[in-house]
Design an enzyme around this catalytic site. Structure first.
Site, PDB file in Angstrom:
ATOM      1  N   HIS A 153      54.740  53.962  40.368  1.00 43.26           N
ATOM      2  CA  HIS A 153      54.459  52.675  40.994  1.00 43.26           C
ATOM      3  C   HIS A 153      55.834  51.862  41.325  1.00 43.26           C
ATOM      4  CE1 HIS A 153      51.216  49.237  40.699  1.00 43.26           C
ATOM      5  NE2 HIS A 153      52.039  49.024  41.659  1.00 43.26           N
ATOM      6  N   TYR A 192      46.149  47.817  37.466  1.00 46.17           N
ATOM      7  CA  TYR A 192      45.336  47.408  38.414  1.00 46.17           C
ATOM      8  C   TYR A 192      43.896  46.970  37.553  1.00 46.17           C
ATOM      9  CZ  TYR A 192      48.004  47.909  42.619  1.00 46.17           C
ATOM     10  OH  TYR A 192      49.035  48.132  43.610  1.00 46.17           O
TER      11      TYR A 192
HETATM   12  N1  LIG Z   1      52.729  49.207  45.106  1.00 43.74           N
HETATM   13  C1  LIG Z   1      53.165  48.052  44.851  1.00 43.74           C
HETATM   14  O1  LIG Z   1      53.658  47.709  44.123  1.00 43.74           O
HETATM   15  C2  LIG Z   1      51.802  47.133  45.488  1.00 43.74           C
HETATM   16  C3  LIG Z   1      52.038  45.902  45.605  1.00 43.74           C
HETATM   17  C4  LIG Z   1      50.998  44.726  45.943  1.00 43.74           C
HETATM   18  C5  LIG Z   1      49.981  45.434  46.478  1.00 43.74           C
HETATM   19  N2  LIG Z   1      49.761  46.768  46.652  1.00 43.74           N
HETATM   20  C6  LIG Z   1      48.657  47.250  47.233  1.00 43.74           C
HETATM   21  O2  LIG Z   1      48.297  46.907  48.391  1.00 43.74           O
HETATM   22  C7  LIG Z   1      47.199  46.086  48.533  1.00 43.74           C
HETATM   23  C8  LIG Z   1      46.916  45.052  49.584  1.00 43.74           C
HETATM   24  O3  LIG Z   1      47.970  44.048  49.047  1.00 43.74           O
HETATM   25  P1  LIG Z   1      47.423  42.691  48.480  1.00 43.74           P
HETATM   26  O4  LIG Z   1      45.979  42.775  48.155  1.00 43.74           O
HETATM   27  O5  LIG Z   1      48.249  41.951  47.678  1.00 43.74           O
HETATM   28  O6  LIG Z   1      47.538  41.619  49.770  1.00 43.74           O
HETATM   29  P2  LIG Z   1      47.175  41.769  51.347  1.00 43.74           P
HETATM   30  O7  LIG Z   1      46.108  42.824  51.603  1.00 43.74           O
HETATM   31  O8  LIG Z   1      47.942  41.553  52.357  1.00 43.74           O
HETATM   32  O9  LIG Z   1      46.240  40.427  51.569  1.00 43.74           O
HETATM   33  C9  LIG Z   1      44.996  40.218  50.851  1.00 43.74           C
HETATM   34  C10 LIG Z   1      44.578  38.661  50.731  1.00 43.74           C
HETATM   35  O10 LIG Z   1      44.452  38.448  52.178  1.00 43.74           O
HETATM   36  C11 LIG Z   1      43.132  37.949  52.248  1.00 43.74           C
HETATM   37  N3  LIG Z   1      42.539  38.484  53.582  1.00 43.74           N
HETATM   38  C12 LIG Z   1      42.198  39.923  53.608  1.00 43.74           C
HETATM   39  N4  LIG Z   1      41.690  40.053  54.833  1.00 43.74           N
HETATM   40  C13 LIG Z   1      41.897  38.908  55.567  1.00 43.74           C
HETATM   41  C14 LIG Z   1      41.692  38.609  56.870  1.00 43.74           C
HETATM   42  N5  LIG Z   1      41.226  39.585  57.665  1.00 43.74           N
HETATM   43  N6  LIG Z   1      42.164  37.390  57.199  1.00 43.74           N
HETATM   44  C15 LIG Z   1      42.722  36.665  56.459  1.00 43.74           C
HETATM   45  N7  LIG Z   1      42.912  36.929  55.156  1.00 43.74           N
HETATM   46  C16 LIG Z   1      42.567  38.186  54.637  1.00 43.74           C
HETATM   47  C17 LIG Z   1      42.363  38.229  51.130  1.00 43.74           C
HETATM   48  O11 LIG Z   1      41.481  37.123  50.653  1.00 43.74           O
HETATM   49  P3  LIG Z   1      40.117  37.533  50.434  1.00 43.74           P
HETATM   50  O12 LIG Z   1      39.849  38.553  49.238  1.00 43.74           O
HETATM   51  O13 LIG Z   1      39.346  36.097  49.941  1.00 43.74           O
HETATM   52  O14 LIG Z   1      39.312  37.962  51.844  1.00 43.74           O
HETATM   53  C18 LIG Z   1      43.474  38.329  50.088  1.00 43.74           C
HETATM   54  O15 LIG Z   1      43.665  37.117  49.424  1.00 43.74           O
HETATM   55  C19 LIG Z   1      46.846  45.915  47.078  1.00 43.74           C
HETATM   56  O16 LIG Z   1      45.526  45.525  47.021  1.00 43.74           O
HETATM   57  C20 LIG Z   1      47.310  47.221  46.146  1.00 43.74           C
HETATM   58  O17 LIG Z   1      46.396  48.141  46.656  1.00 43.74           O
HETATM   59  C21 LIG Z   1      50.757  47.684  46.194  1.00 43.74           C
END
Ligand SMILES: NC(=O)c1ccc[n+]([C@@H]2O[C@H](COP(=O)([O-])OP(=O)(O)OC[C@H]3O[C@@H](n4cnc5c(N)ncnc54)[C@H](OP(=O)(O)O)[C@@H]3O)[C@@H](O)[C@H]2O)c1
Length: 269
Positions: free
Chosen positions: A100, A42
């Site tokens: 991962h 990341y």
């Molecule tokens: N292990 C893996 O392979 C893997 C894969 C994917 C993700 N991850 C982990 O999971 C974490 C979360 O996943 P993600 O960041 O992909 O997606 P997520 O948390 O489901 O969604 C984040 C998105 O939603 C928006 N958002 C945040 N809070 C919100 C709310 N209350 N209402 C509406 N929209 C909102 C954010 O925009 P803004 O920033 O503009 O608020 C951002 O675009 C990652 O940061 C990472 O640490 C792990």
């Protein structure tokens, strides 16, 4: 066994790179987040380390997770890559170290990186170990190699549109906590009319409803946002209680809506 030890509300740090990323992560710590989810891939390990240092919090007050990248799974790269992560994070041990993804195309033998993971823990580089993007068959293979109790969590995609029931039930029976990544379906939960309706009844937001639903299932959640006001709202979802009918309505939104599905990924359940 893992549930009690991993804080159920964490901050996903994907996208929080550079100085702006460190600022945002610091804001999250000020809001009250005590669990940060990063990964070698990341580019957020350094911002996490800087934010933690600047927060003035003690190292043991914050639960840190990082993940070994697919490029570092071989025996010669695994432990050096973890040491590089620790250096970037400015710490001598993470709380949780994850694989991962399974090695794409089995380029690295499964047993090599699963035993290296256990070795990282045995050498004190990680307090807990776990996996990510592991389907049931691989979870069981890993347990067979390093012990039934070794894996604290399996971090997988779970949100209202992909509830991953089979895998969740299997992990629960095995005493493995499930960490829901992408719990807001990348923000798509905000557009769902069912979640919007429930949110209105509670004077809440759809994102909070999605997180409250997942937490009530016993999952660990790691929502991400660049915006402190959304981080605050997401964090506050721990205080939102949904009734049975609301939870049943959200259970009905499951439609196998997988968003992360690389062609080199594993065969999902
Ligand atoms: N292990 C893996 O392979 C893997 C894969 C994917 C993700 N991850 C982990 O999971 C974490 C979360 O996943 P993600 O960041 O992909 O997606 P997520 O948390 O489901 O969604 C984040 C998105 O939603 C928006 N958002 C945040 N809070 C919100 C709310 N209350 N209402 C509406 N929209 C909102 C954010 O925009 P803004 O920033 O503009 O608020 C951002 O675009 C990652 O940061 C990472 O640490 C792990």
């Amino acid at each position: 066994m893992g549930e009690a030890r991993i804080p159920p509300m964490g901050l996903g740090t994907y996208g929080r790179t550079g100085d702006a990323g460190a600022e945002a992560i610091l804001a999250a710590l000020e809001i009250g987040y005590r669990h940060l989810d990063t990964a070698q891939s990341y580019d957020t390990e350094r911002p996490v380390g800087r934010a933690l240092r600047r927060s003035g919090l003690k190292r043991d007050e914050v639960f840190l997770t990082t993940k070994v990248n697919t490029t570092n799974l071989s025996r010669d790269r695994f432990l050096p890559s973890v040491r590089a992560s620790l250096e970037a994070l400015q710490t001598d041990r993470v709380d949780l170290l994850l694989i991962h993804w399974p090695s794409p195309g089995d380029a690295v033998p499964f047993a090599d990186y699963v035993t290296a993971l256990a070795e990282a823990r045995d050498r004190g580089l990680a307090r807990l170990i776990g996996v990510s993007n592991f389907p049931i068959a691989l979870v069981d293979r890993a347990r067979g190699l390093i012990g039934a109790d070794a894996i604290a969590t399996n971090q997988v995609e779970v949100h209202p549109f992909l509830q991953n029931r089979l895998l969740r039930d299997h992990c629960a029976a095995a005493g493995i906590a499930v960490t829901a990544y992408m719990p807001l379906a990348k923000g798509k939960v905000a557009d769902d009319p069912v979640l919007q309706g429930i949110a209105r009844r509670h004077g809440a937001e759809p994102g909070q409803v999605a997180l409250a639903f997942l937490l009530r299932l016993g999952l660990i959640v790691i929502p991400a946002s660049a915006r402190p006001e959304r981080m605050r709202a997401n964090f506050a979802a721990t205080a939102l209680t949904l009734d049975d009918a609301e939870r049943a309505a959200i259970a009905g939104l499951d439609r196998g809506g997988r968003m992360i599905d690389p062609e080199w990924g594993p065969a999902w359940d």
